[in-house]
Design a protein around this motif. Structure first.
Motif, PDB file in Angstrom:
ATOM      1  N   SER A 161       0.829  -1.201   0.000  1.00  0.00           N
ATOM      2  CA  SER A 161       0.000   0.000   0.000  1.00  0.00           C
ATOM      3  C   SER A 161       0.868   1.257   0.000  1.00  0.00           C
ATOM      4  O   SER A 161       0.592   2.222  -0.725  1.00  0.00           O
ATOM      5  CB  SER A 161      -0.930  -0.027   1.213  1.00  0.00           C
ATOM      6  N   LEU A 162       1.919   1.253   0.775  1.00  0.00           N
ATOM      7  CA  LEU A 162       2.851   2.385   0.819  1.00  0.00           C
ATOM      8  C   LEU A 162       3.552   2.574  -0.532  1.00  0.00           C
ATOM      9  O   LEU A 162       3.673   3.700  -1.023  1.00  0.00           O
ATOM     10  CB  LEU A 162       3.880   2.173   1.933  1.00  0.00           C
ATOM     11  N   ILE A 163       3.988   1.493  -1.136  1.00  0.00           N
ATOM     12  CA  ILE A 163       4.640   1.558  -2.447  1.00  0.00           C
ATOM     13  C   ILE A 163       3.686   2.153  -3.480  1.00  0.00           C
ATOM     14  O   ILE A 163       4.070   3.026  -4.275  1.00  0.00           O
ATOM     15  CB  ILE A 163       5.138   0.164  -2.876  1.00  0.00           C
ATOM     16  N   ILE A 164       2.448   1.706  -3.476  1.00  0.00           N
ATOM     17  CA  ILE A 164       1.458   2.233  -4.423  1.00  0.00           C
ATOM     18  C   ILE A 164       1.205   3.712  -4.159  1.00  0.00           C
ATOM     19  O   ILE A 164       1.131   4.521  -5.092  1.00  0.00           O
ATOM     20  CB  ILE A 164       0.164   1.403  -4.360  1.00  0.00           C
ATOM     21  N   VAL A 185      14.459   0.455  -7.028  1.00  0.00           N
ATOM     22  CA  VAL A 185      14.794   0.115  -5.637  1.00  0.00           C
ATOM     23  C   VAL A 185      13.795  -0.900  -5.091  1.00  0.00           C
ATOM     24  O   VAL A 185      14.181  -1.886  -4.464  1.00  0.00           O
ATOM     25  CB  VAL A 185      14.841   1.387  -4.764  1.00  0.00           C
ATOM     26  N   VAL A 186      12.516  -0.681  -5.342  1.00  0.00           N
ATOM     27  CA  VAL A 186      11.482  -1.603  -4.870  1.00  0.00           C
ATOM     28  C   VAL A 186      11.718  -2.998  -5.441  1.00  0.00           C
ATOM     29  O   VAL A 186      11.607  -4.003  -4.733  1.00  0.00           O
ATOM     30  CB  VAL A 186      10.073  -1.087  -5.253  1.00  0.00           C
ATOM     31  N   ALA A 187      12.066  -3.066  -6.716  1.00  0.00           N
ATOM     32  CA  ALA A 187      12.237  -4.356  -7.391  1.00  0.00           C
ATOM     33  C   ALA A 187      13.418  -5.158  -6.851  1.00  0.00           C
ATOM     34  O   ALA A 187      13.494  -6.370  -7.069  1.00  0.00           O
ATOM     35  CB  ALA A 187      12.399  -4.138  -8.892  1.00  0.00           C
ATOM     36  N   ARG A 188      14.320  -4.526  -6.135  1.00  0.00           N
ATOM     37  CA  ARG A 188      15.460  -5.247  -5.547  1.00  0.00           C
ATOM     38  C   ARG A 188      15.016  -6.247  -4.489  1.00  0.00           C
ATOM     39  O   ARG A 188      15.724  -7.208  -4.206  1.00  0.00           O
ATOM     40  CB  ARG A 188      16.455  -4.266  -4.932  1.00  0.00           C
ATOM     41  N   THR A 242       9.063  -7.443  -6.420  1.00  0.00           N
ATOM     42  CA  THR A 242       9.439  -7.359  -7.824  1.00  0.00           C
ATOM     43  C   THR A 242       8.214  -7.335  -8.729  1.00  0.00           C
ATOM     44  O   THR A 242       8.119  -6.522  -9.652  1.00  0.00           O
ATOM     45  CB  THR A 242      10.368  -8.530  -8.208  1.00  0.00           C
ATOM     46  N   GLU A 243       7.256  -8.203  -8.469  1.00  0.00           N
ATOM     47  CA  GLU A 243       6.035  -8.270  -9.290  1.00  0.00           C
ATOM     48  C   GLU A 243       5.275  -6.947  -9.244  1.00  0.00           C
ATOM     49  O   GLU A 243       4.796  -6.454 -10.268  1.00  0.00           O
ATOM     50  CB  GLU A 243       5.150  -9.411  -8.809  1.00  0.00           C
ATOM     51  N   LEU A 244       5.177  -6.355  -8.063  1.00  0.00           N
ATOM     52  CA  LEU A 244       4.482  -5.079  -7.916  1.00  0.00           C
ATOM     53  C   LEU A 244       5.214  -3.991  -8.697  1.00  0.00           C
ATOM     54  O   LEU A 244       4.589  -3.218  -9.432  1.00  0.00           O
ATOM     55  CB  LEU A 244       4.368  -4.699  -6.444  1.00  0.00           C
ATOM     56  N   GLN A 279      -3.764  -6.401 -11.666  1.00  0.00           N
ATOM     57  CA  GLN A 279      -2.673  -6.668 -12.592  1.00  0.00           C
ATOM     58  C   GLN A 279      -2.450  -8.173 -12.740  1.00  0.00           C
ATOM     59  O   GLN A 279      -2.143  -8.659 -13.822  1.00  0.00           O
ATOM     60  CB  GLN A 279      -1.383  -5.999 -12.125  1.00  0.00           C
ATOM     61  N   ARG A 280      -2.624  -8.910 -11.668  1.00  0.00           N
ATOM     62  CA  ARG A 280      -2.442 -10.356 -11.719  1.00  0.00           C
ATOM     63  C   ARG A 280      -3.501 -11.020 -12.593  1.00  0.00           C
ATOM     64  O   ARG A 280      -3.256 -12.041 -13.200  1.00  0.00           O
ATOM     65  CB  ARG A 280      -2.509 -10.944 -10.305  1.00  0.00           C
ATOM     66  N   LYS A 281      -4.695 -10.428 -12.662  1.00  0.00           N
ATOM     67  CA  LYS A 281      -5.782 -10.994 -13.444  1.00  0.00           C
ATOM     68  C   LYS A 281      -5.699 -10.612 -14.910  1.00  0.00           C
ATOM     69  O   LYS A 281      -6.307 -11.237 -15.750  1.00  0.00           O
ATOM     70  CB  LYS A 281      -7.122 -10.534 -12.879  1.00  0.00           C
ATOM     71  N   SER A 282      -4.935  -9.558 -15.236  1.00  0.00           N
ATOM     72  CA  SER A 282      -4.829  -9.090 -16.614  1.00  0.00           C
ATOM     73  C   SER A 282      -3.990 -10.041 -17.433  1.00  0.00           C
ATOM     74  O   SER A 282      -2.990 -10.585 -16.958  1.00  0.00           O
ATOM     75  CB  SER A 282      -4.165  -7.697 -16.660  1.00  0.00           C
TER      76      SER A 282
END
Length: 66
Positions: free
Chosen positions: A9-12, A31-34, A39-41, A61-64
């Motif tokens: 939630s914070l990342i979004i 940085v988040v993906a590290r 990584t998926e987010l 996004q997972r359903k797309s």
């Protein structure tokens, strides 16, 4: 809400704030993906054409289709 959900939630939220500054958004998401857990987010946010509006962004996004 568990710790992982709180961090997602914070990342979004931060991605929403950085959305118009594509350079800063890209650097933030690098940085988040590290962190393997996010990584998926980070990938989903980088592929998005519009800013995320809620924490439900990741589940959509997972359903797309890829």
């Amino acid at each position: 809400m568990n710790e992982t959900e709180q961090l997602q939630s914070l990342i979004i939220h931060i991605a929403q704030k950085l959305w118009t500054d594509k350079y800063a958004l890209h650097k933030f998401l690098e940085v988040v993906a590290r962190n393997d857990a996010f990584t998926e987010l980070a990938d989903a946010l980088q592929r998005a054409n519009t800013p995320p509006t809620t924490a439900a962004f990741l589940s959509r996004q997972r359903k797309s289709p890829a």
